[in-house]
Design a protein around this motif. Structure first.
Motif, PDB file in Angstrom:
ATOM      1  N   ILE A 165       0.846  -1.195   0.000  1.00 50.44           N
ATOM      2  CA  ILE A 165       0.000   0.000   0.000  1.00 50.44           C
ATOM      3  C   ILE A 165       0.877   1.239   0.000  1.00 50.44           C
ATOM      4  O   ILE A 165       1.804   1.353   0.800  1.00 50.44           O
ATOM      5  N   ARG A 166       0.582   2.157  -0.920  1.00 50.14           N
ATOM      6  CA  ARG A 166       1.206   3.472  -0.842  1.00 50.14           C
ATOM      7  C   ARG A 166       0.108   4.492  -0.846  1.00 50.14           C
ATOM      8  O   ARG A 166      -0.818   4.428  -1.651  1.00 50.14           O
ATOM      9  N   SER A 167       0.187   5.450   0.074  1.00 52.56           N
ATOM     10  CA  SER A 167      -0.788   6.536   0.086  1.00 52.56           C
ATOM     11  C   SER A 167      -0.043   7.805   0.488  1.00 52.56           C
ATOM     12  O   SER A 167       1.135   7.763   0.826  1.00 52.56           O
ATOM     13  N   GLY A 168      -0.717   8.917   0.404  1.00 54.54           N
ATOM     14  CA  GLY A 168      -0.105  10.175   0.843  1.00 54.54           C
ATOM     15  C   GLY A 168       0.598  10.932  -0.262  1.00 54.54           C
ATOM     16  O   GLY A 168       0.357  10.679  -1.452  1.00 54.54           O
ATOM     17  N   GLY A 169       1.453  11.849   0.158  1.00 56.10           N
ATOM     18  CA  GLY A 169       2.005  12.840  -0.770  1.00 56.10           C
ATOM     19  C   GLY A 169       3.343  12.459  -1.366  1.00 56.10           C
ATOM     20  O   GLY A 169       3.774  11.296  -1.323  1.00 56.10           O
ATOM     21  N   VAL A 170       3.979  13.461  -1.910  1.00 59.65           N
ATOM     22  CA  VAL A 170       5.264  13.330  -2.594  1.00 59.65           C
ATOM     23  C   VAL A 170       6.381  13.141  -1.558  1.00 59.65           C
ATOM     24  O   VAL A 170       6.342  13.732  -0.492  1.00 59.65           O
ATOM     25  N   ALA A 171       7.367  12.313  -1.880  1.00 61.14           N
ATOM     26  CA  ALA A 171       8.518  12.126  -0.983  1.00 61.14           C
ATOM     27  C   ALA A 171       9.804  12.463  -1.732  1.00 61.14           C
ATOM     28  O   ALA A 171      10.511  11.579  -2.198  1.00 61.14           O
ATOM     29  N   ASP A 172      10.081  13.755  -1.866  1.00 65.04           N
ATOM     30  CA  ASP A 172      11.277  14.172  -2.613  1.00 65.04           C
ATOM     31  C   ASP A 172      12.501  14.215  -1.710  1.00 65.04           C
ATOM     32  O   ASP A 172      12.394  14.246  -0.491  1.00 65.04           O
ATOM     33  N   GLU A 173      13.681  14.244  -2.308  1.00 65.70           N
ATOM     34  CA  GLU A 173      14.912  14.486  -1.554  1.00 65.70           C
ATOM     35  C   GLU A 173      14.855  15.909  -0.993  1.00 65.70           C
ATOM     36  O   GLU A 173      14.364  16.830  -1.659  1.00 65.70           O
ATOM     37  N   LYS A 174      15.408  16.067   0.210  1.00 66.59           N
ATOM     38  CA  LYS A 174      15.400  17.380   0.871  1.00 66.59           C
ATOM     39  C   LYS A 174      16.021  18.462  -0.028  1.00 66.59           C
ATOM     40  O   LYS A 174      15.495  19.572  -0.132  1.00 66.59           O
ATOM     41  N   GLU A 175      17.126  18.098  -0.682  1.00 67.67           N
ATOM     42  CA  GLU A 175      17.833  19.108  -1.483  1.00 67.67           C
ATOM     43  C   GLU A 175      17.087  19.483  -2.766  1.00 67.67           C
ATOM     44  O   GLU A 175      17.468  20.431  -3.455  1.00 67.67           O
ATOM     45  N   ASP A 176      16.025  18.742  -3.083  1.00 65.63           N
ATOM     46  CA  ASP A 176      15.232  19.075  -4.283  1.00 65.63           C
ATOM     47  C   ASP A 176      14.069  20.028  -3.976  1.00 65.63           C
ATOM     48  O   ASP A 176      13.430  20.555  -4.894  1.00 65.63           O
ATOM     49  N   LEU A 177      13.798  20.226  -2.672  1.00 62.75           N
ATOM     50  CA  LEU A 177      12.582  20.969  -2.315  1.00 62.75           C
ATOM     51  C   LEU A 177      12.605  22.424  -2.793  1.00 62.75           C
ATOM     52  O   LEU A 177      11.541  23.011  -3.013  1.00 62.75           O
ATOM     53  N   ASP A 178      13.803  22.968  -2.974  1.00 64.68           N
ATOM     54  CA  ASP A 178      13.883  24.368  -3.403  1.00 64.68           C
ATOM     55  C   ASP A 178      13.902  24.542  -4.922  1.00 64.68           C
ATOM     56  O   ASP A 178      13.926  25.671  -5.416  1.00 64.68           O
ATOM     57  N   LEU A 179      13.910  23.435  -5.646  1.00 63.20           N
ATOM     58  CA  LEU A 179      13.921  23.542  -7.109  1.00 63.20           C
ATOM     59  C   LEU A 179      12.609  24.169  -7.594  1.00 63.20           C
ATOM     60  O   LEU A 179      11.553  23.954  -6.990  1.00 63.20           O
ATOM     61  N   PRO A 180      12.670  24.925  -8.667  1.00 62.26           N
ATOM     62  CA  PRO A 180      11.442  25.548  -9.191  1.00 62.26           C
ATOM     63  C   PRO A 180      10.618  24.551 -10.018  1.00 62.26           C
ATOM     64  O   PRO A 180      10.346  24.774 -11.197  1.00 62.26           O
ATOM     65  N   ILE A 181      10.256  23.432  -9.374  1.00 58.81           N
ATOM     66  CA  ILE A 181       9.558  22.347 -10.070  1.00 58.81           C
ATOM     67  C   ILE A 181       8.274  22.032  -9.322  1.00 58.81           C
ATOM     68  O   ILE A 181       8.274  21.900  -8.097  1.00 58.81           O
ATOM     69  N   TRP A 182       7.189  21.887 -10.064  1.00 53.61           N
ATOM     70  CA  TRP A 182       5.915  21.559  -9.451  1.00 53.61           C
ATOM     71  C   TRP A 182       5.922  20.116  -8.947  1.00 53.61           C
ATOM     72  O   TRP A 182       6.569  19.240  -9.536  1.00 53.61           O
ATOM     73  N   ALA A 183       5.204  19.851  -7.861  1.00 54.02           N
ATOM     74  CA  ALA A 183       5.060  18.485  -7.356  1.00 54.02           C
ATOM     75  C   ALA A 183       3.681  18.345  -6.724  1.00 54.02           C
ATOM     76  O   ALA A 183       3.146  19.307  -6.152  1.00 54.02           O
ATOM     77  N   GLY A 184       3.113  17.177  -6.846  1.00 58.55           N
ATOM     78  CA  GLY A 184       1.791  16.961  -6.243  1.00 58.55           C
ATOM     79  C   GLY A 184       1.249  15.595  -6.609  1.00 58.55           C
ATOM     80  O   GLY A 184       1.934  14.783  -7.240  1.00 58.55           O
ATOM     81  N   VAL A 185       0.017  15.374  -6.174  1.00 65.63           N
ATOM     82  CA  VAL A 185      -0.620  14.082  -6.396  1.00 65.63           C
ATOM     83  C   VAL A 185      -1.872  14.287  -7.240  1.00 65.63           C
ATOM     84  O   VAL A 185      -2.640  15.213  -6.988  1.00 65.63           O
ATOM     85  N   ILE A 186      -2.062  13.438  -8.250  1.00 66.83           N
ATOM     86  CA  ILE A 186      -3.321  13.442  -9.000  1.00 66.83           C
ATOM     87  C   ILE A 186      -4.127  12.224  -8.546  1.00 66.83           C
ATOM     88  O   ILE A 186      -3.726  11.083  -8.793  1.00 66.83           O
ATOM     89  N   PRO A 187      -5.252  12.450  -7.849  1.00 70.04           N
ATOM     90  CA  PRO A 187      -6.058  11.311  -7.382  1.00 70.04           C
ATOM     91  C   PRO A 187      -6.713  10.598  -8.560  1.00 70.04           C
ATOM     92  O   PRO A 187      -7.143  11.233  -9.521  1.00 70.04           O
ATOM     93  N   ILE A 188      -6.780   9.286  -8.483  1.00 64.50           N
ATOM     94  CA  ILE A 188      -7.443   8.475  -9.515  1.00 64.50           C
ATOM     95  C   ILE A 188      -8.483   7.588  -8.825  1.00 64.50           C
ATOM     96  O   ILE A 188      -8.223   7.033  -7.769  1.00 64.50           O
ATOM     97  N   THR A 189      -9.669   7.523  -9.406  1.00 69.76           N
ATOM     98  CA  THR A 189     -10.731   6.690  -8.834  1.00 69.76           C
ATOM     99  C   THR A 189     -11.452   5.942  -9.946  1.00 69.76           C
ATOM    100  O   THR A 189     -11.559   6.436 -11.063  1.00 69.76           O
ATOM    101  N   GLU A 190     -11.975   4.786  -9.605  1.00 70.15           N
ATOM    102  CA  GLU A 190     -12.867   4.077 -10.519  1.00 70.15           C
ATOM    103  C   GLU A 190     -14.283   4.524 -10.187  1.00 70.15           C
ATOM    104  O   GLU A 190     -14.737   4.325  -9.070  1.00 70.15           O
ATOM    105  N   THR A 191     -14.949   5.157 -11.150  1.00 76.25           N
ATOM    106  CA  THR A 191     -16.310   5.621 -10.869  1.00 76.25           C
ATOM    107  C   THR A 191     -17.294   4.987 -11.845  1.00 76.25           C
ATOM    108  O   THR A 191     -16.910   4.542 -12.924  1.00 76.25           O
ATOM    109  N   VAL A 192     -18.556   4.953 -11.452  1.00 77.31           N
ATOM    110  CA  VAL A 192     -19.563   4.350 -12.335  1.00 77.31           C
ATOM    111  C   VAL A 192     -20.549   5.419 -12.774  1.00 77.31           C
ATOM    112  O   VAL A 192     -20.765   6.421 -12.093  1.00 77.31           O
TER     113      VAL A 192
END
Lengths: 220, 220
Positions: A165-192
């Motif tokens: 099981i993996r859940s939760g947010g991004v786990a970047d290296e500490k030294e990458d946190l200041d990079l001008p790069i977007w990071a985030g999670v896109i939720p995916i669901t099976e819907t009917v």
């Protein structure tokens, strides 16, 4: 509920922090899906095929036609490995290396038994259908003798299992946190969507509670 | 584009009307998903595991850590079978026997090659990431030497393949059409939600076009 014993077969070597051997959690993951992928051996090759399943207690049930290659191979081998996977999201990190997915996945290993008696076959088919759409079996025409004879049903004992099981947010290296790069999670669901009525239905026949509940429970 | 030759390995015996060996159709099914299930043999047992993949031409790429059991087993065996499945709906017939699902599924069989060169590994990782989220590779920090060395990448040649597709409505027996039983299809889709920004992001960093397009293309 107990934990499954860890053995070389089911133990997660990679990502042990994401591992679970908890029976209750494993059942919960199994019960929210009805599509699995089954591995079997044919001519010395490992092959994987998707199929539907149902769970009752510590058993899974799958079915197919008499000539189904997977069913015959599993039946002969006497054991099966089954994977059930929920995809919950895309984890987009700052670094390519830390890209990941959120998911809940289960691996089952166990003995296979071909069901021979009409009654146990019928109960297994009821289990599979009610696993897909809870309570729906009583609303349909049940299998007649010919249909039952044409259906092969296998029972897989959940002898060993693990969840990852993996859940939760991004786990970047500490030294990458200041990079001008977007990071985030896109939720995916099976819907009917809304049920599409069969065009041959007379107007007075409405969808039963099992269908309405299923749709209600799976809409966003 | 050509058809894959049918052999005992990839030929669909059950449900031949649902079979396709058309390369273009198979590529289309592969390109709309990034989660596959891979079969491999370990200690004489067929095992199945979910993983991410990318496609470029007639090759699939998967990656994992150096100690990953599946990756080592596939690499040693030199061949793989991979299944990719889209679940499109539940087909609820009047009879239990004719219950089914709508789906598009592909099976791939092919030779496995472990990538050794840094450049081909980097290109394969780019392929996997861009297969998940088209165009996203150029927006992230690419792997450094240490990360690249810690990553095992396998190339699977799509030597043989088949698709199995079911779509459309209920197919009941003629004599069941007059039964007072509901029948219909419940559509199922994989949908995505709004991107959840990493909490450590400074406010001025917005999601790149690759992320916005991905979300737009996967919302209901």
């Amino acid at each position: 509920m107990p934990n499954y014993e860890t053995t070389p077969l089911n133990k997660l070597v990679r990502g042990p922090k994401r591992a679970s051997y908890d029976q209750e959690q494993i059942y919960r993951i199994l019960d929210k899906k009805f599509l699995c992928h089954v591995a079997y051996t044919w001519n010395g090759k490992a092959i994987v095929i998707p199929t539907a399943y149902g769970r009752k207690g510590d058993r899974l049930y799958i079915h197919g036609s008499l000539k189904n290659r997977m069913m015959s191979c599993l039946s002969e081998a006497g054991e099966a490995c089954i994977s059930v996977t929920h995809l919950d999201g895309l984890v987009l990190a700052r670094s390519a290396f830390h890209h990941s997915a959120n998911y809940r996945s289960v691996n089952i290993f166990g003995k296979v038994r071909k069901l021979e008696g009409d009654e146990e076959k019928m109960q297994a088919l009821e289990c599979i259908l009610n696993h897909m759409v809870p309570g729906h079996w009583k609303h349909v025409r049940q299998p007649n003798d010919k249909e039952l004879r044409a259906t092969l049903v296998l029972e897989i004992a959940i002898d060993s299992a693990s969840a990852k099981i993996r859940s939760g947010g991004v786990a970047d290296e500490k030294e990458d946190l200041d990079l001008p790069i977007w990071a985030g999670v896109i939720p995916i669901t099976e819907t009917v969507g809304e049920p599409e009525y069969d065009p041959f239905l007379p107007e007075h026949i409405k969808a039963p509670a099992s269908v309405l509940n299923y749709v209600k429970n799976h809409q966003p």
